[in-house]
Design an enzyme around this catalytic site. Structure first.
Site, PDB file in Angstrom:
ATOM      1  N   TYR A 235     -14.156  -4.739   4.875  1.00 19.67           N
ATOM      2  CA  TYR A 235     -12.874  -5.133   4.282  1.00 19.67           C
ATOM      3  C   TYR A 235     -12.651  -6.609   4.589  1.00 19.67           C
ATOM      4  O   TYR A 235     -12.735  -7.023   5.746  1.00 19.67           O
ATOM      5  CB  TYR A 235     -11.718  -4.302   4.866  1.00 19.67           C
ATOM      6  CG  TYR A 235     -10.362  -4.808   4.416  1.00 19.67           C
ATOM      7  CD1 TYR A 235      -9.857  -4.462   3.161  1.00 19.67           C
ATOM      8  CD2 TYR A 235      -9.614  -5.680   5.215  1.00 19.67           C
ATOM      9  CE1 TYR A 235      -8.643  -4.955   2.726  1.00 19.67           C
ATOM     10  CE2 TYR A 235      -8.388  -6.178   4.781  1.00 19.67           C
ATOM     11  CZ  TYR A 235      -7.910  -5.815   3.537  1.00 19.67           C
ATOM     12  OH  TYR A 235      -6.706  -6.309   3.101  1.00 19.67           O
TER      13      TYR A 235
ATOM     14  N   TYR B 104       0.832  -1.215   0.000  1.00 21.58           N
ATOM     15  CA  TYR B 104       0.000   0.000   0.000  1.00 21.58           C
ATOM     16  C   TYR B 104       0.865   1.263   0.000  1.00 21.58           C
ATOM     17  O   TYR B 104       0.580   2.215   0.735  1.00 21.58           O
ATOM     18  CB  TYR B 104      -0.897   0.042   1.251  1.00 21.58           C
ATOM     19  CG  TYR B 104      -1.675  -1.200   1.545  1.00 21.58           C
ATOM     20  CD1 TYR B 104      -2.642  -1.669   0.655  1.00 21.58           C
ATOM     21  CD2 TYR B 104      -1.463  -1.917   2.713  1.00 21.58           C
ATOM     22  CE1 TYR B 104      -3.378  -2.806   0.917  1.00 21.58           C
ATOM     23  CE2 TYR B 104      -2.196  -3.065   2.987  1.00 21.58           C
ATOM     24  CZ  TYR B 104      -3.152  -3.502   2.091  1.00 21.58           C
ATOM     25  OH  TYR B 104      -3.871  -4.626   2.360  1.00 21.58           O
TER      26      TYR B 104
ATOM     27  N   ASP C  38     -16.262 -12.731   9.350  1.00 24.31           N
ATOM     28  CA  ASP C  38     -14.817 -12.549   9.174  1.00 24.31           C
ATOM     29  C   ASP C  38     -14.277 -11.970  10.484  1.00 24.31           C
ATOM     30  O   ASP C  38     -14.352 -10.774  10.723  1.00 24.31           O
ATOM     31  CB  ASP C  38     -14.594 -11.597   7.995  1.00 24.31           C
ATOM     32  CG  ASP C  38     -13.130 -11.241   7.791  1.00 24.31           C
ATOM     33  OD1 ASP C  38     -12.297 -11.560   8.665  1.00 24.31           O
ATOM     34  OD2 ASP C  38     -12.825 -10.621   6.750  1.00 24.31           O
TER      35      ASP C  38
HETATM   36  C1  LIG Z   1      -6.476  -8.327   7.644  1.00 23.53           C
HETATM   37  C2  LIG Z   1      -7.831  -8.762   7.304  1.00 23.53           C
HETATM   38  C3  LIG Z   1      -8.059  -9.641   6.226  1.00 23.53           C
HETATM   39  C4  LIG Z   1      -6.958 -10.116   5.330  1.00 23.53           C
HETATM   40  O1  LIG Z   1      -6.012 -10.903   5.976  1.00 23.53           O
HETATM   41  P1  LIG Z   1      -4.569 -11.105   5.285  1.00 23.53           P
HETATM   42  O2  LIG Z   1      -3.858 -12.032   6.227  1.00 23.53           O
HETATM   43  O3  LIG Z   1      -3.940  -9.757   5.216  1.00 23.53           O
HETATM   44  O4  LIG Z   1      -4.798 -11.710   3.968  1.00 23.53           O
HETATM   45  C5  LIG Z   1      -9.362 -10.037   5.994  1.00 23.53           C
HETATM   46  N1  LIG Z   1     -10.377  -9.611   6.752  1.00 23.53           N
HETATM   47  C6  LIG Z   1     -10.194  -8.780   7.800  1.00 23.53           C
HETATM   48  C7  LIG Z   1     -11.361  -8.361   8.627  1.00 23.53           C
HETATM   49  C8  LIG Z   1      -8.923  -8.317   8.097  1.00 23.53           C
HETATM   50  O5  LIG Z   1      -8.753  -7.465   9.111  1.00 23.53           O
END
Ligand SMILES: *Cc1c(COP(=O)(O)O)cnc(C)c1O
Length: 417
Positions: A144, A16, A238
């Protein structure tokens, strides 16, 4: 400057980052507890836990010891047809500590990949049930879920970091979080309109992290679960950011007393030592893949899946959650940030100050000069990296009150200008 630094920097590409204009990255040669040790001898108190991973602090002897021991026995062995003890122990432990009947663990190496896996599982779940048309996902504005292609597709690409790829990723369905009755009705209508197309809803429970550390009430998550049930779609939570205590409970969905169909974990899973992730599913999801012919088997398998070193680190991290009062420490961090960050409320240019669990956020009215702020923080001996219009803290849970005060005072002084 060291040659490893000057020579290597000519060849590395940072995340980034506008490589042409960005300030030079700091050279870290060691880390201990909440302190990062720089090559020039300076030390910084870490306010971020290295992208929310190092929850027990850096170089925790119990985690480092477990990795060393496993490295001597066997760092890695493929998971196709072979299993290793740390991976199986970890699967059992994750099944035990995650809510409800989240009982079956599929390992991967990064958060984004666990999201891809969860999405593939959801699609194949429906296919195995004879509903092959369900290949779309509903996610929320501000969300995200990672940087890989389908994870980008369900992340908000309008304000998110994926704007460039808007035309590249498949168009998924976005809704606003059901934070009031009208929005609840809107979610219901969107799901009704796309009935038969949607495989799952995917959401970050309680906190939209990389989207700007935006919080919502447990009630909202409950409404999402209810909507998923009503419209007969799966729910993927997530918890890559929120998992392992960050919001005040071991998992954020516990606060809403809901059980998702699939849960993604990564970030703090190994206590910040090694890359590892997991997609954990409920019994009914797993059962949809069982059949006498192999056509229903789940077709996915990362090369380094179930890596023995990573799983040993994760087991050691879970030992620490068992042995040490992490949730109490998180509460103490929360109370202290609540008290000390409130003073930022009066600074001109500050829009909002908010705290949830061990997350402290100062939201600004405008996007600040990130480089200038970062530099000012480093001069004060702290590692704080603003993004968008927020300055935030996600410290390691073992941080002492004095060190946490240095972080909050630094934010106050730097923002006050
Ligand atoms: C960081 C993050 C991801 C991605 O994880 P990576 O290990 O960077 O691929 C996905 N979802 C959430 C909510 C995150 O904070």
């Amino acid at each position: 400057m060291n040659t490893w630094y000057s020579e290597g920097l000519e060849h590395v590409w940072l995340p980034y980052t506008q490589m042409k204009t960005a300030s030079k990255p700091l050279a870290v040669v060691g880390a201990e507890g909440v302190r990062l040790k720089l090559d020039d001898g300076r030390e910084l108190i870490d306010g971020l836990s290295s992208w929310w991973t190092a929850v027990h602090g850096y170089n925790h002897p119990h985690i480092v010891g477990a990795i060393k021991k496993q490295a001597e026995a066997m760092p890695h062995v493929m998971m196709g047809g072979l299993v290793n003890k740390p991976a199986l122990r970890l699967a059992k432990r994750l099944a035990d500590i995650t809510p409800g009947d989240l009982n079956r663990v599929f390992f991967a190496e990064s958060g984004s990949v666990s999201v891809e896996i969860a999405m593939k599982m959801a699609v194949q779940y429906w296919k195995n049930h004879g509903q092959g048309g369900r290949t779309r996902f509903l996610s929320f504005y501000g969300g995200y879920h990672g940087d890989t292609t389908m994870a980008m597709a369900v992340s908000d690409h309008e304000d998110g970091m994926h704007g460039v790829f808007g035309d590249f990723v498949p168009g998924e369905i976005f809704a606003k979080l059901p934070e009031d009755e009208m929005l609840e009705k809107a979610l219901d209508e969107i799901l009704a309109k796309h009935s038969g197309e949607v495989a799952a809803i995917i959401t970050e429970p309680l906190v939209q992290g990389a989207g700007g550390m935006v919080f919502h009430e447990a009630e909202v998550l409950k409404k999402i679960r209810t909507a998923a049930d009503k419209h007969n779609v799966l729910l993927i939570t997530d918890e890559i950011f929120t998992g392992f205590g960050r919001t005040g409970s071991m998992f954020a969905c516990e606060q809403a007393r809901i059980v998702p169909d699939i849960m993604c974990l990564s970030k703090a899973l190994t206590g910040g030592a090694l890359p590892l992730s997991a997609a954990i599913v409920r019994e009914h999801v797993y059962e949809a893949f069982l059949d006498d012919d192999s056509g229903k088997a789940f077709m996915h398998g990362p090369t380094y899946m179930g890596n023995a070193l990573g799983c040993a680190a994760a087991n050691a991290s879970l030992d620490l959650f068992d042995a040490e009062p992490r949730l109490e420490q998180i509460q103490a961090i929360s109370d202290q940030m609540e008290h000390e960050l409130q003073y930022c409320q009066n600074i001109r240019g500050v829009k909002d100050v908010r705290i949830k669990g061990a997350i402290g956020v100062v939201e600004l009215k405008q996007t600040p000069d990130h480089e200038a702020l970062k530099k000012a923080f480093v001069e004060k001996g702290v590692w704080i990296r603003p993004f968008g219009n927020i300055v935030y803290l996600t410290p390691p849970y073992i941080i002492e009150a004095d060190d946490l005060s240095q972080l909050t005072v630094a934010i106050h002084e730097v923002l006050k200008g």
